[in-house]
Design a protein around this motif. Structure first.
Motif, PDB file in Angstrom:
ATOM      1  N   CYS A  88       0.831  -1.193   0.000  1.00 37.20           N
ATOM      2  CA  CYS A  88       0.000   0.000   0.000  1.00 37.20           C
ATOM      3  C   CYS A  88       0.869   1.248   0.000  1.00 37.20           C
ATOM      4  CB  CYS A  88      -0.961   0.017   1.194  1.00 37.20           C
ATOM      5  SG  CYS A  88      -0.150   0.139   2.794  1.00 37.20           S
ATOM      6  N   GLN A  89       0.245   2.361  -0.342  1.00 38.20           N
ATOM      7  CA  GLN A  89       0.905   3.658  -0.359  1.00 38.20           C
ATOM      8  C   GLN A  89       0.252   4.548   0.682  1.00 38.20           C
ATOM      9  OE1 GLN A  89       2.026   6.640  -3.939  1.00 38.20           O
ATOM     10  NE2 GLN A  89      -0.153   6.254  -3.762  1.00 38.20           N
ATOM     11  N   LEU A  90       1.038   5.129   1.583  1.00 41.61           N
ATOM     12  CA  LEU A  90       0.541   5.991   2.642  1.00 41.61           C
ATOM     13  C   LEU A  90       0.731   7.445   2.231  1.00 41.61           C
ATOM     14  CD1 LEU A  90       2.254   4.141   5.618  1.00 41.61           C
ATOM     15  CD2 LEU A  90      -0.098   3.816   4.829  1.00 41.61           C
ATOM     16  N   VAL A  91      -0.350   8.191   2.171  1.00 38.16           N
ATOM     17  CA  VAL A  91      -0.290   9.593   1.760  1.00 38.16           C
ATOM     18  C   VAL A  91      -0.875  10.455   2.877  1.00 38.16           C
ATOM     19  CG1 VAL A  91      -1.052  11.326   0.099  1.00 38.16           C
ATOM     20  CG2 VAL A  91      -0.436   9.020  -0.675  1.00 38.16           C
ATOM     21  N   ALA A  92      -0.052  11.334   3.439  1.00 38.56           N
ATOM     22  CA  ALA A  92      -0.498  12.212   4.519  1.00 38.56           C
ATOM     23  C   ALA A  92      -1.222  13.420   3.956  1.00 38.56           C
ATOM     24  CB  ALA A  92       0.698  12.661   5.354  1.00 38.56           C
ATOM     25  N   ASP A 109       2.319  13.640   8.613  1.00 35.20           N
ATOM     26  CA  ASP A 109       3.545  13.035   8.082  1.00 35.20           C
ATOM     27  C   ASP A 109       4.214  12.157   9.138  1.00 35.20           C
ATOM     28  OD1 ASP A 109       3.688  14.528   5.437  1.00 35.20           O
ATOM     29  OD2 ASP A 109       3.662  16.197   6.850  1.00 35.20           O
ATOM     30  N   GLU A 110       4.171  12.619  10.378  1.00 34.23           N
ATOM     31  CA  GLU A 110       4.746  11.846  11.488  1.00 34.23           C
ATOM     32  C   GLU A 110       4.022  10.508  11.641  1.00 34.23           C
ATOM     33  OE1 GLU A 110       7.742  11.570  14.181  1.00 34.23           O
ATOM     34  OE2 GLU A 110       7.284  13.531  13.316  1.00 34.23           O
ATOM     35  N   LEU A 111       2.707  10.541  11.523  1.00 30.49           N
ATOM     36  CA  LEU A 111       1.921   9.311  11.655  1.00 30.49           C
ATOM     37  C   LEU A 111       2.187   8.356  10.492  1.00 30.49           C
ATOM     38  CD1 LEU A 111      -1.496  10.853  12.772  1.00 30.49           C
ATOM     39  CD2 LEU A 111       0.260   9.827  14.228  1.00 30.49           C
ATOM     40  N   ALA A 112       2.250   8.902   9.276  1.00 31.22           N
ATOM     41  CA  ALA A 112       2.512   8.059   8.106  1.00 31.22           C
ATOM     42  C   ALA A 112       3.890   7.414   8.205  1.00 31.22           C
ATOM     43  CB  ALA A 112       2.396   8.887   6.830  1.00 31.22           C
ATOM     44  N   LYS A 113       4.865   8.174   8.667  1.00 35.61           N
ATOM     45  CA  LYS A 113       6.226   7.627   8.837  1.00 35.61           C
ATOM     46  C   LYS A 113       6.236   6.506   9.863  1.00 35.61           C
ATOM     47  CE  LYS A 113      10.985   8.854  10.027  1.00 35.61           C
ATOM     48  NZ  LYS A 113      11.127   7.775  11.016  1.00 35.61           N
ATOM     49  N   ALA A 114       5.510   6.689  10.970  1.00 38.79           N
ATOM     50  CA  ALA A 114       5.475   5.662  12.013  1.00 38.79           C
ATOM     51  C   ALA A 114       4.888   4.363  11.476  1.00 38.79           C
ATOM     52  CB  ALA A 114       4.677   6.158  13.220  1.00 38.79           C
ATOM     53  N   ILE A 115       3.860   4.468  10.641  1.00 41.10           N
ATOM     54  CA  ILE A 115       3.274   3.263  10.046  1.00 41.10           C
ATOM     55  C   ILE A 115       4.265   2.611   9.090  1.00 41.10           C
ATOM     56  CG2 ILE A 115       1.407   2.337   8.631  1.00 41.10           C
ATOM     57  CD1 ILE A 115      -0.291   4.753   9.534  1.00 41.10           C
ATOM     58  N   ALA A 116       4.868   3.421   8.213  1.00 37.28           N
ATOM     59  CA  ALA A 116       5.815   2.888   7.233  1.00 37.28           C
ATOM     60  C   ALA A 116       7.009   2.216   7.903  1.00 37.28           C
ATOM     61  CB  ALA A 116       6.285   4.005   6.307  1.00 37.28           C
ATOM     62  N   ASP A 117       7.432   2.755   9.032  1.00 38.76           N
ATOM     63  CA  ASP A 117       8.550   2.159   9.772  1.00 38.76           C
ATOM     64  C   ASP A 117       8.176   0.811  10.381  1.00 38.76           C
ATOM     65  OD1 ASP A 117      10.129   4.318   9.156  1.00 38.76           O
ATOM     66  OD2 ASP A 117       9.925   5.291  11.115  1.00 38.76           O
ATOM     67  N   SER A 118       6.859   0.565  10.509  1.00 40.53           N
ATOM     68  CA  SER A 118       6.398  -0.668  11.147  1.00 40.53           C
ATOM     69  C   SER A 118       5.994  -1.745  10.147  1.00 40.53           C
ATOM     70  CB  SER A 118       5.175  -0.365  12.041  1.00 40.53           C
ATOM     71  OG  SER A 118       5.477   0.603  13.023  1.00 40.53           O
ATOM     72  N   ARG A 124       5.631   5.221   2.043  1.00 41.10           N
ATOM     73  CA  ARG A 124       5.178   6.580   2.361  1.00 41.10           C
ATOM     74  C   ARG A 124       5.474   7.481   1.165  1.00 41.10           C
ATOM     75  NH1 ARG A 124       7.748  10.883   4.922  1.00 41.10           N
ATOM     76  NH2 ARG A 124       9.535   9.550   5.347  1.00 41.10           N
ATOM     77  N   ALA A 125       4.470   8.226   0.701  1.00 43.28           N
ATOM     78  CA  ALA A 125       4.624   9.068  -0.481  1.00 43.28           C
ATOM     79  C   ALA A 125       4.104  10.472  -0.198  1.00 43.28           C
ATOM     80  CB  ALA A 125       3.881   8.462  -1.663  1.00 43.28           C
ATOM     81  N   TRP A 126       4.895  11.480  -0.560  1.00 44.55           N
ATOM     82  CA  TRP A 126       4.514  12.877  -0.376  1.00 44.55           C
ATOM     83  C   TRP A 126       3.887  13.339  -1.683  1.00 44.55           C
ATOM     84  CZ3 TRP A 126       7.819  16.206   3.318  1.00 44.55           C
ATOM     85  CH2 TRP A 126       7.163  17.391   3.604  1.00 44.55           C
ATOM     86  N   GLU A 157       6.184  16.130  -3.761  1.00 43.90           N
ATOM     87  CA  GLU A 157       7.464  15.702  -4.324  1.00 43.90           C
ATOM     88  C   GLU A 157       7.375  14.360  -5.037  1.00 43.90           C
ATOM     89  OE1 GLU A 157      10.317  15.634  -1.223  1.00 43.90           O
ATOM     90  OE2 GLU A 157      10.272  17.800  -0.857  1.00 43.90           O
ATOM     91  N   ASP A 158       6.440  13.512  -4.614  1.00 44.96           N
ATOM     92  CA  ASP A 158       6.350  12.163  -5.162  1.00 44.96           C
ATOM     93  C   ASP A 158       5.191  12.031  -6.139  1.00 44.96           C
ATOM     94  OD1 ASP A 158       8.495  11.280  -3.523  1.00 44.96           O
ATOM     95  OD2 ASP A 158       7.103  11.032  -1.852  1.00 44.96           O
ATOM     96  N   ALA A 159       5.387  11.189  -7.135  1.00 40.86           N
ATOM     97  CA  ALA A 159       4.334  10.936  -8.115  1.00 40.86           C
ATOM     98  C   ALA A 159       3.258  10.037  -7.512  1.00 40.86           C
ATOM     99  CB  ALA A 159       4.917  10.279  -9.356  1.00 40.86           C
ATOM    100  N   VAL A 160       2.041  10.196  -8.011  1.00 42.05           N
ATOM    101  CA  VAL A 160       0.931   9.334  -7.582  1.00 42.05           C
ATOM    102  C   VAL A 160       1.139   7.941  -8.156  1.00 42.05           C
ATOM    103  CG1 VAL A 160      -1.554   8.963  -7.712  1.00 42.05           C
ATOM    104  CG2 VAL A 160      -0.657  11.286  -7.454  1.00 42.05           C
ATOM    105  N   ARG A 161       1.061   6.950  -7.297  1.00 44.67           N
ATOM    106  CA  ARG A 161       1.204   5.563  -7.735  1.00 44.67           C
ATOM    107  C   ARG A 161      -0.174   4.994  -8.063  1.00 44.67           C
ATOM    108  NH1 ARG A 161       5.787   2.793  -5.657  1.00 44.67           N
ATOM    109  NH2 ARG A 161       4.907   0.933  -6.654  1.00 44.67           N
ATOM    110  N   ARG A 162      -0.324   4.507  -9.279  1.00 43.44           N
ATOM    111  CA  ARG A 162      -1.586   3.893  -9.678  1.00 43.44           C
ATOM    112  C   ARG A 162      -1.612   2.393  -9.405  1.00 43.44           C
ATOM    113  NH1 ARG A 162      -2.770   6.685 -15.606  1.00 43.44           N
ATOM    114  NH2 ARG A 162      -2.558   8.869 -14.922  1.00 43.44           N
ATOM    115  N   ASP A 163      -0.432   1.829  -9.128  1.00 42.59           N
ATOM    116  CA  ASP A 163      -0.339   0.380  -8.963  1.00 42.59           C
ATOM    117  C   ASP A 163      -0.435  -0.055  -7.509  1.00 42.59           C
ATOM    118  OD1 ASP A 163       2.097   1.701  -8.485  1.00 42.59           O
ATOM    119  OD2 ASP A 163       3.235  -0.151  -8.773  1.00 42.59           O
ATOM    120  N   LEU A 164      -0.630   0.897  -6.578  1.00 44.27           N
ATOM    121  CA  LEU A 164      -0.725   0.570  -5.161  1.00 44.27           C
ATOM    122  C   LEU A 164      -2.005   1.155  -4.568  1.00 44.27           C
ATOM    123  CD1 LEU A 164       2.890   1.322  -3.843  1.00 44.27           C
ATOM    124  CD2 LEU A 164       1.884  -0.932  -4.244  1.00 44.27           C
ATOM    125  N   PRO A 165      -2.704   0.427  -3.711  1.00 46.92           N
ATOM    126  CA  PRO A 165      -3.822   1.028  -2.980  1.00 46.92           C
ATOM    127  C   PRO A 165      -3.302   2.191  -2.137  1.00 46.92           C
ATOM    128  CG  PRO A 165      -3.797  -1.359  -2.716  1.00 46.92           C
ATOM    129  CD  PRO A 165      -2.496  -0.990  -3.357  1.00 46.92           C
TER     130      PRO A 165
END
Length: 225
Positions: A88-92, A109-118, A124-126, A157-165
């Motif tokens: 999955c892709q996490l977008v704050a 952003d802090e919450l999204a990072k915490a999830i991605a780290d776990s 995580r995508a901006w 900064e990051d492109a939208v990913r169409r291949d990930l929920p």
């Protein structure tokens, strides 16, 4: 496409009074910690057998990190339940003071990072940024509609990913307009957005939930720009 919103806690935004219970104060303190804000007293927050302590004698940064890690534990369980844990892709949602000319790192952003780290499978995508920053509601900023938010969104900064929920992440949800706008903007660019997770769902008046840390999921209406 309806957007399902799940919240870690429901918290009062009004000033505390005689009708506040200990659990209502704890939910309010948890959200303050997530946002990196000061609050009085301390609170022990428990989820799935794990506990954290946050309080006014603990640094704001430590409170925020502890709250973000607790939220991440809860969010991982939600991603696993929806079978999104592996991919999955996490977008704050951008914080109010951020904009494309001066991007700011905020609580979402802090919450999204915490999830991605776990979660190894979470990216995580901006992808989102405001064209113009908002004045926070605490400083007199007015509430805006999903249409107004959508017009103010631009790419990050990051492109939208169409291949990930895509999973939207925010610190609080009040009207749901932020989530609706962000979901619509991302969907217009090919993203699949069905789930949003937030730390706190605002509640302005009683009656309180039996347990403010057990909030029923809700579904936001579709918004089409």
């Amino acid at each position: 496409m309806p957007l399902r919103v799940e919240s870690f806690a429901s918290y009062y935004t009004a000033v505390g009074g005689e009708d506040w219970r200990d659990e209502d104060y704890r939910a309010n303190q948890f959200v303050h910690a997530v946002k990196g804000e000061r609050f009085k007293g301390y609170a022990d927050i428990t989820y799935s057998g794990e506990s954290i302590r946050i309080g006014d004698r603990i640094s704001l940064r430590t409170n925020q990190v502890r709250a973000a890690e607790m939220f991440a534990n809860w969010a991982v369980a939600r991603l696993r339940r929806h079978r999104l844990i592996d991919r999955c892709q996490l977008v704050a949602v951008p914080c109010s003071g951020s904009c494309s000319a001066d991007p700011l790192w905020g609580p979402p952003d802090e919450l999204a990072k915490a999830i991605a780290d776990s979660v190894a499978g979470a990216t995580r995508a901006w992808c989102l940024e405001w064209r113009r920053p908002y004045q926070s509601s605490r400083k007199g900023g007015r509430r805006r509609t999903a249409a107004e938010h959508c017009r103010n969104l631009t790419e990050g900064e990051d492109a939208v990913r169409r291949d990930l929920p895509t999973i939207l992440i925010d610190d609080v949800c009040t009207t749901g307009a932020h989530f609706q706008a962000c979901a619509a903007w991302l969907r217009e660019r090919g993203a699949v957005v069905r789930l949003a997770l937030c730390a706190g769902r605002t509640q302005s008046t009683p009656p309180p939930l039996a347990d403010p840390f057990s909030v029923d999921p809700e579904t936001l209406d579709d918004f089409e720009p």
